[in-house]
Design a protein around this motif. Structure first.
Motif, PDB file in Angstrom:
ATOM      1  N   ALA A 321       0.837  -1.206   0.000  1.00  0.00           N
ATOM      2  CA  ALA A 321       0.000   0.000   0.000  1.00  0.00           C
ATOM      3  C   ALA A 321       0.867   1.250   0.000  1.00  0.00           C
ATOM      4  CB  ALA A 321      -0.915   0.003   1.221  1.00  0.00           C
ATOM      5  N   ASN A 322       0.464   2.223  -0.805  1.00  0.00           N
ATOM      6  CA  ASN A 322       1.160   3.514  -0.769  1.00  0.00           C
ATOM      7  C   ASN A 322       0.273   4.596  -0.165  1.00  0.00           C
ATOM      8  OD1 ASN A 322      -0.592   3.754  -3.138  1.00  0.00           O
ATOM      9  ND2 ASN A 322       0.538   5.643  -3.565  1.00  0.00           N
ATOM     10  N   SER A 323      -1.003   4.273   0.060  1.00  0.00           N
ATOM     11  CA  SER A 323      -1.992   5.265   0.486  1.00  0.00           C
ATOM     12  C   SER A 323      -3.005   4.609   1.410  1.00  0.00           C
ATOM     13  CB  SER A 323      -2.706   5.825  -0.758  1.00  0.00           C
ATOM     14  OG  SER A 323      -3.922   6.462  -0.417  1.00  0.00           O
ATOM     15  N   PRO A 324      -3.703   5.394   2.224  1.00  0.00           N
ATOM     16  CA  PRO A 324      -4.817   4.832   2.989  1.00  0.00           C
ATOM     17  C   PRO A 324      -5.966   4.356   2.103  1.00  0.00           C
ATOM     18  CG  PRO A 324      -4.130   6.946   3.890  1.00  0.00           C
ATOM     19  CD  PRO A 324      -3.453   6.800   2.572  1.00  0.00           C
ATOM     20  N   GLY A 331     -10.566   9.222  -6.027  1.00  0.00           N
ATOM     21  CA  GLY A 331      -9.802  10.096  -5.142  1.00  0.00           C
ATOM     22  C   GLY A 331      -8.442   9.536  -4.786  1.00  0.00           C
ATOM     23  N   TYR A 332      -8.212   8.250  -5.082  1.00  0.00           N
ATOM     24  CA  TYR A 332      -6.900   7.647  -4.831  1.00  0.00           C
ATOM     25  C   TYR A 332      -5.817   8.375  -5.623  1.00  0.00           C
ATOM     26  CZ  TYR A 332      -3.033   4.377  -5.611  1.00  0.00           C
ATOM     27  OH  TYR A 332      -1.800   3.810  -5.733  1.00  0.00           O
ATOM     28  N   SER A 333      -4.677   8.602  -4.975  1.00  0.00           N
ATOM     29  CA  SER A 333      -3.552   9.260  -5.635  1.00  0.00           C
ATOM     30  C   SER A 333      -2.392   8.282  -5.785  1.00  0.00           C
ATOM     31  CB  SER A 333      -3.091  10.482  -4.842  1.00  0.00           C
ATOM     32  OG  SER A 333      -1.903  11.011  -5.379  1.00  0.00           O
ATOM     33  N   LYS A 334      -2.038   7.961  -7.017  1.00  0.00           N
ATOM     34  CA  LYS A 334      -0.902   7.062  -7.259  1.00  0.00           C
ATOM     35  C   LYS A 334       0.429   7.766  -6.971  1.00  0.00           C
ATOM     36  CE  LYS A 334      -0.816   8.080 -12.253  1.00  0.00           C
ATOM     37  NZ  LYS A 334       0.285   9.018 -12.193  1.00  0.00           N
ATOM     38  N   ASP A 335       0.390   9.099  -6.851  1.00  0.00           N
ATOM     39  CA  ASP A 335       1.622   9.863  -6.668  1.00  0.00           C
ATOM     40  C   ASP A 335       2.002  10.063  -5.203  1.00  0.00           C
ATOM     41  OD1 ASP A 335       1.906  10.257  -9.453  1.00  0.00           O
ATOM     42  OD2 ASP A 335       0.451  11.900  -9.374  1.00  0.00           O
ATOM     43  N   VAL A 336       1.132   9.662  -4.270  1.00  0.00           N
ATOM     44  CA  VAL A 336       1.460   9.857  -2.856  1.00  0.00           C
ATOM     45  C   VAL A 336       2.636   8.958  -2.488  1.00  0.00           C
ATOM     46  CG1 VAL A 336      -0.203   8.125  -2.033  1.00  0.00           C
ATOM     47  CG2 VAL A 336       0.509   9.966  -0.514  1.00  0.00           C
ATOM     48  N   LYS A 337       3.558   9.485  -1.697  1.00  0.00           N
ATOM     49  CA  LYS A 337       4.799   8.774  -1.400  1.00  0.00           C
ATOM     50  C   LYS A 337       4.977   8.582   0.108  1.00  0.00           C
ATOM     51  CE  LYS A 337       6.197   8.845  -5.748  1.00  0.00           C
ATOM     52  NZ  LYS A 337       6.201   7.600  -6.564  1.00  0.00           N
ATOM     53  N   ARG A 469     -13.354  17.192  -6.124  1.00  0.00           N
ATOM     54  CA  ARG A 469     -13.401  16.392  -4.889  1.00  0.00           C
ATOM     55  C   ARG A 469     -12.180  15.468  -4.812  1.00  0.00           C
ATOM     56  NH1 ARG A 469     -17.046  11.766  -2.642  1.00  0.00           N
ATOM     57  NH2 ARG A 469     -17.303  12.420  -0.467  1.00  0.00           N
ATOM     58  N   ASN A 470     -11.820  14.867  -5.921  1.00  0.00           N
ATOM     59  CA  ASN A 470     -10.669  13.963  -5.940  1.00  0.00           C
ATOM     60  C   ASN A 470      -9.370  14.683  -5.585  1.00  0.00           C
ATOM     61  OD1 ASN A 470     -12.401  11.921  -6.699  1.00  0.00           O
ATOM     62  ND2 ASN A 470     -11.864  12.008  -8.867  1.00  0.00           N
ATOM     63  N   LYS A 471      -9.224  15.937  -6.020  1.00  0.00           N
ATOM     64  CA  LYS A 471      -8.022  16.709  -5.695  1.00  0.00           C
ATOM     65  C   LYS A 471      -7.927  16.972  -4.188  1.00  0.00           C
ATOM     66  CE  LYS A 471      -7.603  19.055 -10.185  1.00  0.00           C
ATOM     67  NZ  LYS A 471      -7.776  20.343 -10.915  1.00  0.00           N
ATOM     68  N   ILE A 472      -9.074  17.213  -3.577  1.00  0.00           N
ATOM     69  CA  ILE A 472      -9.099  17.431  -2.123  1.00  0.00           C
ATOM     70  C   ILE A 472      -8.565  16.200  -1.405  1.00  0.00           C
ATOM     71  CG2 ILE A 472     -10.636  17.724  -0.122  1.00  0.00           C
ATOM     72  CD1 ILE A 472     -12.462  19.389  -2.058  1.00  0.00           C
ATOM     73  N   TYR A 473      -9.004  15.030  -1.846  1.00  0.00           N
ATOM     74  CA  TYR A 473      -8.561  13.802  -1.194  1.00  0.00           C
ATOM     75  C   TYR A 473      -7.098  13.494  -1.510  1.00  0.00           C
ATOM     76  CZ  TYR A 473     -13.410  13.229   0.088  1.00  0.00           C
ATOM     77  OH  TYR A 473     -14.654  13.422   0.628  1.00  0.00           O
ATOM     78  N   GLY A 474      -6.619  13.947  -2.665  1.00  0.00           N
ATOM     79  CA  GLY A 474      -5.197  13.818  -2.962  1.00  0.00           C
ATOM     80  C   GLY A 474      -4.350  14.628  -1.984  1.00  0.00           C
TER      81      GLY A 474
END
Length: 521
Positions: A321-324, A331-337, A469-474
């Motif tokens: 997992a890279n994200s919660p 809203g999932y962000s593949k770029d979160v590190k 909305r998706n950007k907010i969750y990112g």
């Protein structure tokens, strides 16, 4: 926004004519001269069977077969469909929901389901009647200003502000299902052990640490269940459940240990396998020392080799997992590190923080979970070994599931193993676990607080579905990755096994098995 609401309402209204029960099946029941009993084995007892007072998947597995809500999820998705409400209307400002209720529905105690029942169920979970030990009340009904009976089969719910996840929340297996007001008033806290709903199965008995028995509701308003009885059997050890399935003493199991899957396949058991809507994580107790320091949380995050850990423990049946958020949730962000494995950096940070000889306590659970099929103790011991490499001494306390939930709510331990199985397919359902207002409800188990995250969560709830909305969750994912209240570990595949005698067995994406349409030869 108004057009989107109207389109949704029309689609829901048209769909209502096709469903004869919340499961959405129009198939007729098969007659049989002998009673059909299905035995399903899971890892532990439920915490309880009143949906207003529990927040765990073991409870939800039973609850979804006894109770129903105003709306329900479709069989293979979190798309909503009518249930105890035949249709609904949403005001142009998104704040007033009017539900037209299904007629001629009775609770298992023979009392009628009507507007009074809906008002009772919602009012008991909003101020001033809501109680502190109702973990999902604020999450599900926190935006409700008032609920009113319009007539016997019409209910109006007014929200404080527009709340995009509201309909999805009303289909959840916890908080939202309707209990019999008569039974609840009569039994009080005994409702936790004597559930009375409107669902396709009725509660018979609960033998603690052994089993729960349900029977077919012959007066069910929709398509009757094909099974006469469903028995939930509680078997803690994964391998023992697998052995009992192979031996034929149970018909289906969940919580598969990766080490048992080949054995089950060789024994001609059917394997249910799907992408899981869950997150398996390691949490820090953020409200007190030592882990109220985000730099210390960061240091320990560098110590865990998540790729190696997931490969060894889950053998290809879970993904790192890279994200919660699971990758398929809007809203999932593949770029979160999240912080990557770097033990040298972890040691250097500990020295800089004056924590070279850090000793901590970790708590975990003894049973398997949908997000962690090998059980919490094995995960904790793996984490303990990684921390030892950077000089951190870790003691582990292991508890049975029900006791573990209580210990976690009380704030025991410096670190803990935990996870989340999504309730409704909405990003808010996962990211609300970081909301400071959910510390009191215990959903925010890490007791993490960040004003910016709280503000973004509030903004996301009032923003229509889409890119904004998706950007907010990112943004929330980026902030929590840096703050590290959790170390995200893995996304588990949703897996179960069942005998060839069992027909139409499925695990819903939210975790439970709806037995209404399951059959057995």
């Amino acid at each position: 926004m108004k057009k989107k609401f109207l389109s949704s309402i029309m689609a829901t209204f048209l769909a209502a004519t096709f469903f004869t029960g919340c499961g959405g099946s129009t198939a007729t029941s098969q007659n049989s001269n002998s009673p059909k009993t299905l035995i399903f084995a899971q890892g532990s007892d439920p915490r309880g069977l009143d949906p207003a007072y529990v927040d765990d998947g073991e409870s939800a597995k039973v609850i979804v077969n006894v109770y129903e809500g105003l709306i329900a999820y479709k069989e293979d998705s979190t798309e909503i469909q009518p249930c105890l409400a035949e249709k609904w209307d949403i005001s142009a400002d998104g704040k007033v929901y009017t539900f037209n209720l299904r007629k001629n529905v009775k609770f298992h105690d023979g009392t009628p389901f009507n507007a009074d029942a809906v008002v009772y169920n919602i009012q008991r979970q909003i101020p001033p009647k809501a109680k502190e030990d109702m973990p999902y009340a604020s999450f599900t009904f926190g935006e409700v200003s008032k609920v009113e009976k319009v007539d016997d089969y019409t209910v109006k719910i007014t929200l404080k502000e527009p709340y995009t996840p509201f309909l999805a929340n009303l289909a959840m297996s916890l908080a939202a299902p309707m209990v019999s007001p008569t039974a609840a008033k009569k039994s009080g806290d005994k409702m936790m052990e004597n559930p009375v709903g409107t669902g396709p199965f009725k509660f018979v008995k609960w033998t603690k640490s052994q089993s729960i028995e349900l029977e077919k509701n012959n007066d069910y308003w929709g398509t009757k269940a094909k099974l006469d009885k469903v028995v939930f059997k509680f078997i803690k050890e994964n391998s023992v459940r697998a052995s009992e399935l192979i031996a034929g003493s149970v018909d289906a199991i969940d919580g598969l240990d990766p080490n048992d899957i080949n054995k089950l396949k060789e024994s001609k058991m059917n394997i249910f396998q799907n992408k899981g809507m869950n997150i398996n994580y390691l949490g820090f107790m953020c409200s007190r020392a030592p882990f109220n320091d985000p730099k210390l949380r960061e240091a320990l995050s560098y110590a865990i080799n998540r790729d190696e850990l997931v490969k060894q423990l889950y053998q290809g049946y879970s993904d790192v997992a890279n994200s919660p958020l699971p990758s398929f949730i809007p809203g999932y962000s593949k770029d979160v590190k999240p912080y990557e494995y770097n033990p040298d950096k972890a040691k250097a940070m500990l020295k800089e923080l004056g924590k070279e000889n850090l000793s901590i306590k970790m708590i975990t659970y003894s049973n398997p979970r949908p997000y962690n099929p090998v059980n919490g103790q094995k995960l904790a011991e793996s984490v303990q070994a990684y921390l030892a490499k950077i000089g951190v001494t870790t003691t582990i306390d292991v508890y049975p599931w029900k006791e573990y939930k209580d210990k976690l709510a009380q704030g025991e331990g410096d670190m803990f193993c935990y996870g989340w199985n999504g309730d409704n397919g909405d990003a808010d359902n996962f990211l609300s676990l970081f909301d400071s207002k959910e510390i009191k409800s215990t959903l925010n188990s890490a007791k993490y607080s960040n004003t910016q995250v709280d503000q973004l969560l509030a903004k996301g709830r009032s923003t229509p579905n889409g890119d904004e909305r998706n950007k907010i969750y990112g943004q929330i994912q980026d902030i929590t990755a840096k703050d590290a209240p959790w170390i995200p570990i893995s996304y588990a595949q949703s897996m179960a096994a069942y005998s060839s005698k069992v027909i139409n067995f499925k695990v819903h994406s939210t975790g439970p098995i709806f037995f209404q349409n399951v059959d057995k030869n």
